[in-house]
Design an enzyme around this catalytic site. Structure first.
Site, PDB file in Angstrom:
ATOM      1  CD  GLU A  10      -3.181   0.692   1.972  1.00 24.54           C
ATOM      2  OE1 GLU A  10      -3.648  -0.297   2.083  1.00 24.54           O
ATOM      3  OE2 GLU A  10      -3.700   1.705   2.652  1.00 24.54           O
ATOM      4  CG  ASP A 114      -1.961  -0.928   4.945  1.00 28.41           C
ATOM      5  OD1 ASP A 114      -1.036  -1.363   4.828  1.00 28.41           O
ATOM      6  OD2 ASP A 114      -2.060   0.316   5.365  1.00 28.41           O
ATOM      7  CG  ASP A 116      -7.187  -1.160   6.122  1.00 29.47           C
ATOM      8  OD1 ASP A 116      -7.247  -1.363   5.090  1.00 29.47           O
ATOM      9  OD2 ASP A 116      -6.404  -0.338   7.059  1.00 29.47           O
ATOM     10  CE1 TYR A 328       2.752   4.746   7.505  1.00 34.93           C
ATOM     11  CE2 TYR A 328       1.182   3.791   8.801  1.00 34.93           C
ATOM     12  CZ  TYR A 328       1.582   4.469   7.844  1.00 34.93           C
ATOM     13  OH  TYR A 328       0.776   4.974   6.642  1.00 34.93           O
TER      14      TYR A 328
END
Length: 857
Positions: A10, A114, A116, A328
């Site tokens: 991503e 990612d 999600d 991050y």
DNA sequence: GCAAGGTC
């Protein structure tokens, strides 16, 4: 040659981590749109060539089809049925082309987005961009990982699954609903109120299912404050003198809202005169250390303790991340992954001048395993990655970094332990108590001192003993209204109500500030403006759902059904859109209920602004509304004419436009180098000629030019052949930097100059000249317009002392020596680009529109 | 000139 496997993450940082782990650090990297890492390895037991790259978030974003972009030509209600299109979200990055190129020759695609819903949606954006199809033995895999550690990456590689279409469809549904609802309400409200009031001080009266409930929180608190009625109360406090301490005791009834009753109890206790020690209890209490730091917590602390707004805090955190100081910074998780390298991270801080000693202590005494927290499966909590000092980072970044370190060390520290001693008393049937606290282990509070438990000493007592009351007071007080919500409290409310995400919460808060709905005041409290209050009170009158947080939960719940495969995507979208369409129709019908509130607070257009410029239709004066978007209003014709934005506007010598008879105006951008130009209020809004390429102030969108508010055609773009203010009359020669034309700035005296009607290039002409004007003649050599210069008597460069001079600024030796290009490239007659370009300016009659004829004048 | 969601 070994088959190739394309892997897509991503963001670039994840691609790098994956490639580093799988290649053991032995890879070659090249930079295209994003970095591509290549190395040899084994995939499903076979030798392959890996190619790992990334997108930069969403590849596409949703918008309406072009024909719905024009505000004036579209009824907002039609937007609910309007077709939508997906366009590349960052066209300049060329991600689609990049993915398509890198996918060539690859037999397998592994999606490392990612884990999600948004990531799942991006999976399908990537598949579409690569043109990958699961046939001919080609396969598409989804890697599911909860952190980018070696263990997780290897585990994901050996448990590849398929991308989840339902979750991706849920995101598609959300995008369509948010777009249609937000844009329809926003356009309607904006047009309605900006067309009626002159002092709204917001260009756009926006509505959104996240921003509006956020504003709702702030306004609700304002209403709570303004409707608050203070109540008087009375509290009984006995004082005792014991072992050299003076102690104030707390009343078991806390306080009473009746003065007589409170004083009655005072008399009863006074009569008794003594307090009996009923019970002494001692309890070991502990205060928990924090769990891992996530984004929302960081933003709250940044706002409440450092005075840094969420938007700024995120920017600073991102910079700390890219510079390698912290991990991050966008994560929801507060649990460390099981593989987290605590020792390594502690080691990184071991020599830090500020934290080094504490770290040494933790390392030698043995650090404590952190509290469990929640793992959302996105990224590990935010932690320091390497040591830094204030000198290296600068003040604000340092404060943020310092907190991240303190929080991290706090999570590995012991709990804070203290003993709480409560002594209960009785007198005249009333109960009182006092509390003492003694800290036995500071634990994490020694590195996070603002959370320390305060020491409270109280003397020794013996159960059953009686003590004289020194005095007994009735304290009078009154209840206080709550204060405005702090930014930090708003963030908590948003999080609790599921409004926005860690990345978008700062954006929503920023939005309601920028739209002038709230203002950040002392202590970073969000105080709503009259505009914000009027909006929310309006929704509360018409349809309270529109500003309640449930509106977001409703949407989330509906798309949740799609994600779980329990409902069909298009049926859900249809259903939700239908509900909002009904709300919208009702809102439009009832808008006068909201308008009644606006009427009380804002001034109608006819009462606002200063008189300026005569309308060409009714020949009466119009009014200039200075607040954004600045515009002229003709009260007689009830028409609005938008003007160029963010500059000053004056009458232009009472000159009028030959096309429509409106009085011309001069617009000037601020600053010594800001350009000034004439425009006709009518032509500016309705260009009379077709084919005007770049309208002034227009958004630079590919394809169709749209007339947004404030964008239009000034005289310097007008192709009128005889009007003395048009580009044809005022144009001098081609711009050396772009395809534009250099035109004379008619009001630039005494610093006469030409400026380009397309770019920001300009040319200074002989300074101090009395007058400079264009003539009808052209240079026979280069076709530039011949200028007439009337020099100042005292400073004339003419040898005979005369003042009048006529010539071409490129070919006339004298004039050319007196002009100067002020920006960019040199400005020479023989630029090597031939005379052709010289013709493009006013000489290029081909630019005129064929439709134009004298019939129109 | 519009929403909210990614990320830079």
């Amino acid at each position: 040659m070994a088959p190739k496997v394309l892997m897509v993450a991503e963001k670039p940082s994840i691609a790098l981590s994956i490639a580093t782990v799988l290649s053991g650090g032995r890879m070659s990297t090249r930079r295209v749109s994003t970095e591509v890492h290549e190395f040899e390895g084994k995939f499903l037991g076979f030798p392959v060539l890996y190619r790992v790259t990334s997108v930069i978030g969403h590849v596409f974003s949703l918008d309406f089809h072009g024909r719905y972009q024009d505000w004036n030509a579209t009824n907002p209600l039609d937007l609910f049925d309007a077709p939508t299109v997906k366009a590349e979200s960052t066209p300049k990055a060329h991600i689609v082309r990049h993915l398509n190129q890198e996918a060539r020759g690859c037999g397998h695609l592994v999606l490392w987005l990612d884990c999600d819903r948004e990531g799942e949606n991006i999976c399908f954006e990537v598949i579409e961009s690569t043109g990958f199809q699961s046939k001919d033995g080609k396969k598409i895999y989804r890697a599911r990982f909860s952190s980018v550690t070696e263990k997780d990456i290897l585990n994901a590689m050996s448990n590849l699954v398929e991308p989840n279409k339902n979750e991706a469809l849920a995101v598609d549904a959300r995008q369509e609903i948010d777009l249609k609802v937000g844009v329809a309400f926003t356009r309607f409200q904006t047009s309605y109120f900006n067309g009626k009031y002159g002092n709204l001080d917001s260009r756009v009266i926006s509505y959104g299912p996240c921003q509006t409930p956020t504003l709702g929180f702030c306004v609700q608190r304002h209403l709570d404050i303004s409707t608050f009625k203070p109540e008087k109360f009375w509290a009984l406090h006995p004082y005792i003198l014991h072992q050299g301490y003076e102690l104030k005791l707390q009343w078991e009834r806390h306080r009473l809202f009746d003065s007589d009753t409170a004083h009655m109890f005072q008399n009863i206790v006074k009569e008794d005169g003594r307090l009996k020690v009923i019970r002494i209890s001692e309890k070991q209490e502990s205060k928990s250390r924090p769990s891992g730091l996530n984004t929302v917590k960081l933003l709250k602390i940044a706002s409440s303790a450092m005075g840094l707004g969420p938007q700024l805090a995120m920017q600073l955190a991102e910079r700390l991340y890219t510079q390698g100081y912290i991990s991050y910074p966008r994560t929801e998780s507060t649990a460390y992954p099981s593989s987290f390298d605590y020792k390594g991270t502690l080691g990184a801080l071991a020599r830090n001048p500020e934290f080094g000693n504490y770290v040494q202590l933790l390392l030698s005494d043995g650090y404590h395993k952190p509290r469990s927290g929640t793992d959302v499966g996105d990224h590990p909590p935010i932690t320091p990655m390497c040591s830094a000092t204030e000198d290296m980072l600068g003040h604000d970044s340092w404060k943020l970094y310092q907190y991240i370190c303190q929080h991290f060390l706090g999570t590995l520290s012991p709990e804070c332990k203290y003993i709480k001693r409560t002594v209960e008393f009785e007198s005249g049937g009333e109960s009182f108590h006092c509390v003492g606290q003694h800290v036995t282990t500071k634990g994490f509070t020694s590195i996070m001192p603002w959370l320390a438990v305060s020491e409270k000493n109280i003397p020794q007592f013996t159960e059953g003993k009686k003590i004289d009351i020194a005095r007994i007071e009735v304290e009078e007080g009154s209840t206080q209204p709550p204060d405005y919500l702090t930014e930090s409290e708003v963030i908590s409310l948003m999080e609790k109500n599921g409004i926005g995400t860690d990345a978008s919460i700062p954006v929503h808060i920023n939005n309601i500030c920028e739209r002038n709905y709230v203002q950040v005041q002392a202590g970073r409290r969000l105080v709503p403006t009259v505009l914000g209050i009027s909006l929310i009170r309006g929704y509360q009158c018409i349809d309270p759902d529109l500003c309640l947080p449930d509106i977001r939960s409703f949407i989330e719940h509906q798309i949740g059904l799609v994600a779980k495969g329990q409902a069909d995507h298009s049926l859900v979208v249809q259903h939700v859109i239908e509900q909002f369409r009904r709300k919208f129709t009702y809102f439009v019908k009832q808008i006068e209920d909201m308008d009644a509130l606006f009427e009380a607070e804002f001034s109608p257009l006819s009462d606002t602004g200063r008189v300026l410029s005569k309308c060409g239709k009714c020949l009466r004066y119009m009014k200039l509304i200075a607040s954004q978007p600045s515009r002229l209003y003709c009260g007689t014709c009830e028409e609005i004419y938008y003007t160029p934005q963010k500059g000053t506007i004056k009458l232009y010598k009472e000159l009028t436009c030959p096309l429509d008879n409106f009085e011309l105006l001069i617009f000037s951008l601020p600053g010594p180098e800001g350009k000034s130009f004439p425009f006709c209020p009518y032509c500016y809004n309705s260009p009379p000629f077709e084919g005007i390429g770049n309208l002034y102030g227009a958004a630079k969108t590919a394809g169709a030019v749209t007339l947004g508010k404030g964008a239009g055609m000034p005289c310097f773009q007008c192709p009128h052949p005889t009007c003395p203010h048009s580009m044809i009359s005022q144009g001098v020669c081609a711009c050396p930097e772009c395809d534009g034309t250099l035109v004379l700035d008619p009001v630039s005296a005494p610093k006469w100059r030409l400026y380009c009607n397309m770019c920001n290039c300009f040319v200074s002409l002989p300074e101090g000249a009395h007058r400079i004007s264009t003539t009808k003649d052209h240079c026979p050599n280069c076709d530039s317009t011949i200028l007439e210069v009337d020099f100042n008597k005292k400073t004339t460069p003419l040898k005979d002392g005369g003042t009048l001079h006529v010539g071409c600024i490129l070919c006339d030796e004298l004039l050319h020596s007196l002009v100067e290009m002020k920006h960019g490239r040199s400005f020479f007659r023989n630029r090597g680009r031939g005379r052709g370009r010289g013709r493009r300016g006013r000489g290029n009659r081909k630019q005129q529109d064929p439709k134009m004829s004298f019939r129109d004048f």
